[in-house]
Write an enzyme that holds these catalytic residues in place. Sequence first.
Site, short mmCIF file in Angstrom:
data_model
loop_
_atom_site.label_atom_id
_atom_site.label_comp_id
_atom_site.label_asym_id
_atom_site.label_seq_id
_atom_site.Cartn_x
_atom_site.Cartn_y
_atom_site.Cartn_z
N ASP A 228 5.73 4.97 5.07
CA ASP A 228 6.57 3.92 5.94
C ASP A 228 6.67 2.54 5.22
OD1 ASP A 228 3.96 3.65 6.75
OD2 ASP A 228 4.51 2.31 8.39
N HIS A 229 5.91 2.37 4.05
CA HIS A 229 5.92 1.12 3.28
C HIS A 229 6.68 1.41 1.72
CE1 HIS A 229 3.41 -1.23 6.08
NE2 HIS A 229 3.15 0.19 6.31
N HIS B 265 -7.68 -0.38 5.28
CA HIS B 265 -6.42 0.31 5.90
C HIS B 265 -6.24 1.72 4.83
CE1 HIS B 265 -2.87 1.75 8.11
NE2 HIS B 265 -2.35 1.45 7.01
N ASP C 214 -0.33 -3.68 6.27
CA ASP C 214 -1.03 -3.31 7.45
C ASP C 214 -2.53 -3.38 7.52
OD1 ASP C 214 1.45 -2.17 8.04
OD2 ASP C 214 0.68 0.05 7.75
N HIS D 224 1.42 3.92 1.97
CA HIS D 224 1.91 4.88 3.07
C HIS D 224 3.46 4.97 2.86
CE1 HIS D 224 -2.06 4.23 5.69
NE2 HIS D 224 -2.11 5.23 4.72
N HIS E 82 0.98 -1.16 -0.06
CA HIS E 82 -0.02 -0.11 0.07
C HIS E 82 0.82 1.11 0.04
CE1 HIS E 82 0.62 -0.52 4.40
NE2 HIS E 82 0.14 0.79 4.64
N HIS F 2 4.24 -4.46 10.81
CA HIS F 2 4.47 -3.64 12.07
C HIS F 2 4.72 -4.73 13.28
CE1 HIS F 2 4.15 0.57 10.88
NE2 HIS F 2 3.29 0.20 9.96
FE FE Z 1 2.78 1.26 8.07
ZN ZN Z 2 0.02 1.77 6.51
#
Ligand code: FE
Ligand code: ZN
Length: 260
Positions: free
Chosen positions: A56-57, A108, A132, A54, A52, A170
């Site tokens: 942080d990915h 998400h 996530d 985001h 996805h 995570h």
């Molecule tokens: Fe994340």
């Molecule tokens: Zn995420």
Amino acid sequence: MTLVPLPAFADNYIWMLHDGTHAIVVDPGDAQPVFDALAREALQLAAILVTHHHPDHTGGVAALHAATGATVFGPARERIPEPFTPLAQGDVADALGLRFEVIDIPGHTAGHIAFFLPAGASTGAPLLFCGDTLFSGGCGRLFEGTPAQMLASLDALAALPDDARVCCGHEYTLANLRFALAVEPDNVELTPYIAQCEALRARGQPTLPSSLATERRINPFLRSREATVLRAVCAHAGLPADAQEPDVFAALRQWKNDFR
Ligand code: FE
Ligand code: ZN
């Protein structure tokens, strides 16, 4: 094939799968831990899988692609760094001779996908890279999707084989399990699993991958139709005992959002 979780930021994992020569990574939010692992093991990066959009990915995707030329596979319905091969439900990502099956799991984010690798001679038990959406003991927050969508997405993941290894984005397990215990104080599976996860964390080790069999026993978000969870959620949120499934799921997710 070797499976390695590379820790990133405070609590992310970038999953790496390698054969001693070539590697695949999933959700590289940061390029540096991947560059370090490639150098340490003398590996060449062949492919990058993204679940996805985001940061942080995806934050490391551009640098890794530029440095290695690795093929990037990502969600067709989301914007991630170009160029990438857009994938949706039923598509397959081919990398290192492995066939990763794509499952749409909105909730998400609106276009979130999972990569499922069936059991194989070189990889062993099935692997599920679910970003996530499904965490050990929990699920992702509903940033872009509805409770009904997230429930359907978790149902799709829960239909995969018992021995599928759950590789999520995570290390949220211990906090999730504290909540799980508040929802199901009488679930006898929880206490030993919590002890096992606490021991791993005390040694600085990941609690992941989990397995789908374990998640079905301990994860309240896969158990929202179980009588114990249903009763607890309805009592907590003041819902009638005959509330609709998505409403129960929404109340469970809200309970977790507010849980301290
Ligand atoms: Fe994340
Ligand atoms: Zn995420």
